[in-house]
Design a protein around this motif. Sequence first.
Motif: not given
Length: 316
Positions: A59, A63, A164, A257
């Motif tokens: 993850d 990002h 994402t 995020e």
Amino acid sequence: MLRRRPSLLIRPELDDAPLHKTLRELRPTQQLHGLGAGRTSPAWDPVAELLHATGRDWDRRAHRVSVLARGLPAVVSERWAAERPDDGDALVLRAFVQSARAPAEGHAAVRQAEQTCLHAAAACPEDPTPWLALLSLMHAAAVPVRDAVPVWTQAVNRAPWHRTAYHLLLRYLSPRGHGTVPDMMDFAWQVAFQAPHGSPIALLPVAARVELVAHRQERTGRDALGASGHWNEPRAAREIDTALSRWFHAAAAPHAEAVVDLNVLAFALTRAHRPTEAGPVFQRVGRHMTRHPWDLLPEPERAFHYWRDQLNGRRK
């Protein structure tokens, strides 16, 4: 005497301090005649260190790579990939850079970017990130959804519930992308209730509703101040309740995020006139405003400041 209000932090790296440090270290090189002039190590060395330290946090890796691809001079990834042709991190970053640039450069560039993505995927067989670069490329190149889903599946097979990946497919299914409103909303609802407790995927229906508001706002020219009806529907209330109970109030570790998701949730709660629940969300957001979805309002920063200050009980 009134205290000066702290400025907002509106930046793509969000609250990722190591990423912010790396960008600050390398951005000045754009102004030098020779990239890396005066350095004793390659200009790409801080990027390599950052991605190595990220490890298998897929993850956060997605990002960081996507932000680096947009924020660094392209020559950084070019030289890194040229000097380390078998380095998986270099290939993944190069895949993101090419995927972002290729659609504006023509068919040959798109084909080259596709090959770079597949090369990166072969070099990093367990990593979902190259498949996300390819999915972004396909979206920008207007490839039909039916051809994009297998690529998305490659990513989620490697990292189930990858935030994402789900947001990229949501964007694909959006009417502003290559899908329809029912496609987008059905997908968001289905996966939100399948996701494990504490997963940020629980917020996906709220993100889809924000996308729906943006789509209808583009068509009608009305701003989100006049779109409160979207948030007063019973289904919208259930979407927000799900995000609160299954993600915000869950004892889950913050994801890369989270700042984006918190801004979406805070926006939705203010639009739905739920200030009591919005207050703790704004407290967690702090100074980290994101441009979207506040850009759906006429004065985004002023609106953000107003709600954050009012709900935190601060004097204007």
